[in-house]
Enzyme design. Structure first.
Site, PDB file in Angstrom:
ATOM      1  N   ASP A 212      47.621  44.244  39.740  1.00  0.00           N
ATOM      2  CA  ASP A 212      46.631  43.052  39.520  1.00  0.00           C
ATOM      3  C   ASP A 212      45.183  42.621  39.378  1.00  0.00           C
ATOM      4  OD1 ASP A 212      48.114  39.781  40.638  1.00  0.00           O
ATOM      5  OD2 ASP A 212      46.166  41.019  42.071  1.00  0.00           O
ATOM      6  N   GLU A 248      46.920  43.616  35.172  1.00  0.00           N
ATOM      7  CA  GLU A 248      46.665  42.520  34.283  1.00  0.00           C
ATOM      8  C   GLU A 248      44.867  41.736  34.489  1.00  0.00           C
ATOM      9  OE1 GLU A 248      47.135  37.770  37.282  1.00  0.00           O
ATOM     10  OE2 GLU A 248      46.094  39.619  37.928  1.00  0.00           O
TER      11      GLU A 248
END
Ligand code: NAG
Ligand code: NAG
Ligand code: NAG
Ligand code: NAG
Ligand code: NAG
Length: 511
Positions: A212, A248
């Site tokens: 993330d 990401e």
């Protein structure tokens, strides 16, 4: 010997780019906010038999419990500790899921939130999914443990600790994102602590990680953590297998930080993909499907072997993250199925299918004021994913991955795996078709008039079952049948008012 050495060096170098899906399985699905118990069942009853390669799961580590608003989905992006203890389940349920999914050849990829801990403004206490105490104000997370030394407070020079500009790389990486306490990833203690968490997951049997908020971390810091990771568990993976990594990074162009800075670590999310595909299918900005002829790198996307692609994700399906209003979601089901169908038929990138839950979407001044709402729940407890007699999901779960058109295109992609992009046809407008060698062929009609054309499919002669309008069941087809003649040509007719204005056939749908 020399040859062998060379091979093993190449094998090692490419390792973090390999998803370790079972041979012939080419897509993964994000089962957003599902409970571990339901994922284990889904691996066994659906994903394995339908050829899915793996599952991206929601963050498994302890997070803050937010009560205002009540239990938003985004609370899971605010870690309190690395205990495997969330609304999705506890450690024993997590282990059971990983074991059962691996045993049927479906891999688990963990959403790893390692850039930060909770928001700086969250009150101290034990309002966390496992009851661990934490104090954001004093930077104290004793259940890890982290203390003030482990955060970037001293490094950010913007005054309020928040980054101000996406065009100042050090701010994006060293300052806080939306108030989230930014971990000092250059410290060996922090790196080792994160690696220990990820290694616990690897030992249990996960195949890799979606990392993330990578844009908010230095690529070198991520690499230092990845270098500390174990090889995958040899109960299910070959000796020496490295975890699959996809990062990401939201790069829509025009910013100082680019996706390419992260290619050395693994794959990267290609956010341009869904934003552009949505624009084309909605016919915004003068776009047409005919322009998709050079889809992929030809559209300024990253190299195919570095791209993790998706039509929508858990952020941009509700207006968070990136992509804007063009993003297609289950709310626009007809166009969405075409978009996912196009993605799964096209050779570009490694594909991830989204699986969502319903929420009471409600727009005020162009913004969905309910974009925070968490998964279907009873007083905060996530609801079971129930399965209806027609194989769709109940209890508020959308289960796009079970929609016939999407599930059958996941199979299509497996069947055409490794085949070249061939036999492109378009009418200069929004009627297009292409094949994948001699294994599969797909035709779209996104124009406002009927399509009627004889096209070269590249397929062997025979009668094929269209896997969009139906299924091949034994020797029968419940949908449209397409006859391919000896020269590979077939006649296609698609009304612009068809429920799904596209047709897909492949060698395993031959009758
Ligand atoms: C984990 O959850 C299951 C199901 O709720 C429960 O039976 C089990 O006792 C829990 N295990 C631990 C260690 O809390
Ligand atoms: C790999 O998984 C098996 C089965 O769950 C387990 O017994 C073993 O301890 C794991 N290996 C490592 C290195 O943790
Ligand atoms: C698109 O397709 C239709 C029928 O297939 C055809 O009549 C038309 O001329 C094509 N071209 C354009 C630009 O619409
Ligand atoms: C296929 O259709 C025929 C004729 O309707 C039927 O007799 C047969 O049982 C069907 N086979 C399968 C596998 O459904
Ligand atoms: C396809 O071929 C079969 C067998 O030759 C024939 O019965 C059927 O009518 C044809 N279907 C179409 C749509 O042309």
């Amino acid at each position: 010997m020399k040859f062998f050495l060379l091979l093993s060096v190449i094998g090692f170098c490419w390792a973090q780019y390999a998803p370790h899906t079972k041979t012939g399985r080419t897509s993964i699905v994000h089962l957003f906010e599902w409970r571990w118990f339901d994922i284990a069942l889904e691996c066994e009853r659906y994903l394995a038999p339908k050829g899915f390669g793996g599952v991206q799961i929601s963050p498994p580590n302890e997070n803050v419990v937010i009560t205002d608003p009540s239990r938003p989905w985004w609370e899971r992006y605010q870690p309190v500790s690395y205990k495997l203890c969330t609304r999705s389940g506890n450690e024993s349920e997590f282990k059971d899921m990983v074991t059962r999914c691996n045993n049927v050849g479906v891999r688990i990829y963990v959403d790893a939130v390692i850039n930060h801990m909770t928001g700086s403004g969250v009150s101290a206490g034990t309002s966390s999914t496992c009851g661990s105490y934490f104090n954001p104000g004093t930077r104290d997370f004793p259940a890890v443990p982290y203390s003030g030394w482990d955060f970037n407070d001293g490094k950010c020079k913007t005054g309020n600790g928040e980054f101000k500009s996406y065009n100042v790389a050090y701010q994006v990486r060293d300052c806080r994102l939306l108030g989230l306490l930014d971990l000092a990833l250059e410290k060996d203690y922090v790196r080792s602590t994160i690696a220990e968490y990820l290694n616990r997951l690897i030992d249990i049997g996960v195949a890799g990680f979606r990392i993330d908020a990578c844009k908010h971390m230095w690529p070198g810091d991520i690499k230092a953590i990845l270098d500390k990771l174990h090889n995958l568990n040899t109960s299910w993976f070959p000796e020496g297998s490295r975890p699959f990594i996809y990062q990401e990074v939201i790069d829509l162009g025009g910013e100082t930080i680019t996706s390419s800075e992260y290619f050395g670590n693994g794959l990267v999310t290609e956010f341009k993909y869904g934003a552009k595909l949505g624009t084309v299918l909605r016919k915004w900005s003068g776009e047409k499907m005919a322009y998709l002829k050079n889809w992929g790198e030809g559209w300024g996307f990253m190299p195919s072997d570095r791209a993790l692609v998706f039509v929508d994700n858990h952020d941009n399906q509700r207006g968070h993250g990136a992509g804007g209003a063009s993003i297609l979601t289950f709310w626009d089901a007809r166009l969405y199925k075409m978009g996912v169908g196009f993605m799964l038929a096209h050779p570009y990138g490694f594909t991830r299918v989204m699986s969502s839950y319903h929420w009471p979407r409600y727009f005020e001044n162009g913004k969905d004021v309910n974009d925070w709402i968490g998964p279907p729940n009873n007083n905060g407890v996530i609801k079971e994913v129930t399965i209806n007699p027609d194989t769709t999901c109940g209890n508020g779960w959308v289960c796009e991955h079970r929609w016939r058109q999407i599930r059958n295109m996941v199979i299509f992609r497996n069947v055409v795996n490794g085949q070249p992009f061939t036999n492109w046809w378009d009418n200069g407008s929004n009627q297009v078709a292409f094949g994948r060698g001699n294994k599969g062929f797909i035709v779209f009609n996104n124009d406002d008039w009927a399509l009627s054309a004889t096209l070269q499919t590249g397929l062997p002669a025979g009668t094929y079952c269209d896997v969009i309008s139906g299924d091949k069941i034994g020797a029968n087809c419940t949908g449209i049948e397409i006859n391919v003649s000896c020269d590979g040509n077939a006649y296609f007719s698609i009304s612009n008012s068809a429920e799904d204005p596209f047709i897909a056939i492949h060698t395993e749908s031959k009758l």
